[in-house]
Design an enzyme around this catalytic site. Structure first.
Site, PDB file in Angstrom:
ATOM      1  N   THR A  25       0.804  -1.224   0.000  1.00  0.00           N
ATOM      2  CA  THR A  25       0.000   0.000   0.000  1.00  0.00           C
ATOM      3  C   THR A  25       0.835   1.273   0.000  1.00  0.00           C
ATOM      4  O   THR A  25       0.473   2.266  -0.646  1.00  0.00           O
ATOM      5  CB  THR A  25      -0.930  -0.010   1.234  1.00  0.00           C
ATOM      6  OG1 THR A  25      -1.882  -1.044   1.054  1.00  0.00           O
ATOM      7  CG2 THR A  25      -1.669   1.301   1.408  1.00  0.00           C
ATOM      8  N   THR A  66       1.240  -4.852   4.008  1.00  0.00           N
ATOM      9  CA  THR A  66       1.013  -5.288   5.389  1.00  0.00           C
ATOM     10  C   THR A  66       0.413  -6.695   5.483  1.00  0.00           C
ATOM     11  O   THR A  66       0.592  -7.367   6.482  1.00  0.00           O
ATOM     12  CB  THR A  66       0.071  -4.309   6.127  1.00  0.00           C
ATOM     13  OG1 THR A  66      -1.174  -4.257   5.432  1.00  0.00           O
ATOM     14  CG2 THR A  66       0.662  -2.931   6.231  1.00  0.00           C
ATOM     15  N   ASP A  67      -0.302  -7.111   4.423  1.00  0.00           N
ATOM     16  CA  ASP A  67      -1.061  -8.359   4.558  1.00  0.00           C
ATOM     17  C   ASP A  67      -0.190  -9.567   4.906  1.00  0.00           C
ATOM     18  O   ASP A  67      -0.578 -10.401   5.712  1.00  0.00           O
ATOM     19  CB  ASP A  67      -1.860  -8.638   3.272  1.00  0.00           C
ATOM     20  CG  ASP A  67      -3.045  -7.686   3.143  1.00  0.00           C
ATOM     21  OD1 ASP A  67      -3.461  -7.121   4.178  1.00  0.00           O
ATOM     22  OD2 ASP A  67      -3.548  -7.498   2.024  1.00  0.00           O
ATOM     23  N   ASP A 107       1.407  -6.552  -4.603  1.00  0.00           N
ATOM     24  CA  ASP A 107       0.521  -6.505  -3.443  1.00  0.00           C
ATOM     25  C   ASP A 107       0.967  -7.717  -2.629  1.00  0.00           C
ATOM     26  O   ASP A 107       1.107  -8.820  -3.182  1.00  0.00           O
ATOM     27  CB  ASP A 107      -0.941  -6.673  -3.909  1.00  0.00           C
ATOM     28  CG  ASP A 107      -1.922  -6.550  -2.753  1.00  0.00           C
ATOM     29  OD1 ASP A 107      -1.776  -7.306  -1.782  1.00  0.00           O
ATOM     30  OD2 ASP A 107      -2.831  -5.707  -2.821  1.00  0.00           O
ATOM     31  N   SER A 108       1.199  -7.554  -1.337  1.00  0.00           N
ATOM     32  CA  SER A 108       1.823  -8.663  -0.603  1.00  0.00           C
ATOM     33  C   SER A 108       0.936  -9.894  -0.498  1.00  0.00           C
ATOM     34  O   SER A 108       1.415 -10.965  -0.155  1.00  0.00           O
ATOM     35  CB  SER A 108       2.299  -8.214   0.770  1.00  0.00           C
ATOM     36  OG  SER A 108       1.238  -8.144   1.693  1.00  0.00           O
ATOM     37  N   THR A 158       2.624 -10.096  14.316  1.00  0.00           N
ATOM     38  CA  THR A 158       1.421 -10.581  13.637  1.00  0.00           C
ATOM     39  C   THR A 158       0.525  -9.382  13.325  1.00  0.00           C
ATOM     40  O   THR A 158       0.537  -8.390  14.062  1.00  0.00           O
ATOM     41  CB  THR A 158       0.710 -11.651  14.505  1.00  0.00           C
ATOM     42  OG1 THR A 158      -0.288 -12.293  13.727  1.00  0.00           O
ATOM     43  CG2 THR A 158       0.079 -11.102  15.770  1.00  0.00           C
ATOM     44  N   GLN A 213      -4.697 -21.064  18.629  1.00  0.00           N
ATOM     45  CA  GLN A 213      -5.505 -20.023  17.962  1.00  0.00           C
ATOM     46  C   GLN A 213      -5.462 -18.719  18.743  1.00  0.00           C
ATOM     47  O   GLN A 213      -5.836 -17.674  18.221  1.00  0.00           O
ATOM     48  CB  GLN A 213      -6.964 -20.486  17.856  1.00  0.00           C
ATOM     49  CG  GLN A 213      -7.134 -21.648  16.932  1.00  0.00           C
ATOM     50  CD  GLN A 213      -8.552 -22.204  16.920  1.00  0.00           C
ATOM     51  OE1 GLN A 213      -9.495 -21.555  17.380  1.00  0.00           O
ATOM     52  NE2 GLN A 213      -8.700 -23.389  16.385  1.00  0.00           N
ATOM     53  N   CYS A 214      -5.035 -18.779  20.011  1.00  0.00           N
ATOM     54  CA  CYS A 214      -4.973 -17.559  20.813  1.00  0.00           C
ATOM     55  C   CYS A 214      -3.723 -16.771  20.426  1.00  0.00           C
ATOM     56  O   CYS A 214      -2.632 -17.339  20.382  1.00  0.00           O
ATOM     57  CB  CYS A 214      -4.867 -17.890  22.298  1.00  0.00           C
ATOM     58  SG  CYS A 214      -6.207 -18.919  22.886  1.00  0.00           S
TER      59      CYS A 214
HETATM   60  N1  ASP Z   1      -2.968  -5.540   0.208  1.00  0.00           N
HETATM   61  C1  ASP Z   1      -1.920  -4.670   0.664  1.00  0.00           C
HETATM   62  C2  ASP Z   1      -0.640  -5.468   0.669  1.00  0.00           C
HETATM   63  O1  ASP Z   1      -0.449  -6.265   1.526  1.00  0.00           O
HETATM   64  C3  ASP Z   1      -2.243  -4.136   2.010  1.00  0.00           C
HETATM   65  C4  ASP Z   1      -1.203  -3.207   2.612  1.00  0.00           C
HETATM   66  O2  ASP Z   1      -0.100  -3.051   2.170  1.00  0.00           O
HETATM   67  O3  ASP Z   1      -1.576  -2.569   3.627  1.00  0.00           O
HETATM   68  O4  ASP Z   1       0.180  -5.289  -0.198  1.00  0.00           O
END
Ligand code: ASP
Length: 337
Positions: free
Chosen positions: A13, A90-91, A58-59, A161, A273-274
């Site tokens: 992003t 971020t993904d 895009d990640s 995470t 899962q926690c």
């Molecule tokens: N979909 C984007 C990515 O992971 C989201 C981001 O960067 O915030 O590349």
């Protein structure tokens, strides 16, 4: 002497622009924005060299071969720079951070992944602080490992995470104290760096795309449906169990599958899962049989770290007994026993 930092843009992003189908990365765009950022020319900043990868991603499109591409770009420049800042979506940033922490063997330089939730081209972007502070932290040379910086928090890469899909404090490391916090000033917190063999040279371990799977346990799960998948298709399996490592009372249907998977050379790792806390196999009758069946404890590892570690250990071609042992061993600060 000023520190030399290499800024590697992989996509995400932070450098995206809006097109007909929504936001996507645009080649050359980020560099043009950076050239106009006066803060980057401030005397407090390290010397920065910019490198843009191609294609920008895009990640959510990142896969093992992309981790290898990033690893190779770092390895090529490793001796010429004091540290690296990796701009990333971020993904899947936490997965890439965990993967790099294993792939970059005997690294003792700052390698900081960052990005943003709002593109730099938009008003209120969080990209400016994430970028500038990451560069300052990398230039300080105070934290020499793979980290993730986001929203004022510097986190160990393989403990991070993504906690929020839309908040600006998007990442945390619930099982590991933050390494630094950036408020009015950057406060470095006391921490134990991961053990490295200081006598051994830096090297890059490329990952193989071995079949890895994550199975999240849920009430009512019918294990036999996953039999073929677990015993014939996958090499590494992360079981996301309830709480401290528990599987439903019907777990007896899972145990023969785990045994069969292990005999076929697969490794089943039990995570929780926690987001916070650790797996303690044997604490409840619902978890004891997992060990007997041949599963290993992931302790307090994130699923991201467990997945990356399985890729790494299988890529090293270790026998599955050794992979089992190392999955339970702290290799890069990714788990606490
Ligand atoms: N979909 C984007 C990515 O992971 C989201 C981001 O960067 O915030 O590349």
């Amino acid at each position: 002497m000023k520190k030399r930092i290499c800024l590697i843009h992989t996509g995400g992003t932070i450098g995206m622009v809006k097109g007909e189908n929504g936001y996507s990365p645009k080649e050359g765009y980020l560099e043009s924005v950076l050239n106009k950022m006066d803060d980057l020319k401030s005397p407090e900043m390290p010397d920065i060299s910019f490198y843009e990868m191609s294609p920008l991603l895009d990640s959510s499109d990142m896969a093992v071969e992309d981790w290898n591409r990033i690893g190779k770009e770092i390895a090529k420049r490793y001796d010429s720079y004091d540290g690296f800042v990796i701009l990333h979506g971020t993904d899947t940033m936490a997965y890439t951070a965990a993967a790099l922490s294993f792939m970059l063997e005997n690294s003792n330089k700052p390698i900081i992944l960052t990005g943003s939730q709002i593109p730099l081209c938009e008003i209120r972007s969080d990209g400016q602080d994430n970028l500038i502070t990451s560069l300052l932290i990398a230039g300080s040379g105070k934290v020499n490992e793979v980290c993730l910086y986001f929203g004022g928090r510097l986190l160990r890469g393989n403990r991070a995470t993504k906690m929020s899909a839309d908040g600006l404090l998007a990442f945390d490391s619930p099982n590991c104290p933050r390494l630094a916090e950036a408020g009015i000033s950057i406060r470095y917190l006391p921490y134990t760096p991961p053990k490295i063999d200081t006598g051994a040279p830096f090297s890059l371990c490329l990952l193989e795309n071995v079949p890895i799977g994550v199975l999240k346990i849920f009430p009512g799960i019918s294990f036999p449906i996953f039999d073929t998948l677990m015993t014939e298709k996958l090499k590494g399996i992360v079981l996301e169990t309830f709480g401290a490592g528990n599987i439903p009372g019907e777990g007896h249907t899972l145990l023969p599958i785990i045994k069969k998977a292990f005999l076929a050379g697969s490794v089943v790792t039990v995570c929780s899962q926690c987001p916070q806390g650790t797996v303690t196999l044997g604490a409840y009758a619902t978890s004891s049989p997992l060990v007997e069946a041949g599963a290993v404890s992931g302790f307090d590892m994130t699923t991201e770290a467990a997945v990356a570690k399985l890729y790494y250990l299988f890529s090293k071609d270790y026998p599955s007994e050794k992979i089992k042992e190392l999955m339970e061993t702290d290799m890069r600060g990714e788990l606490t026993k």
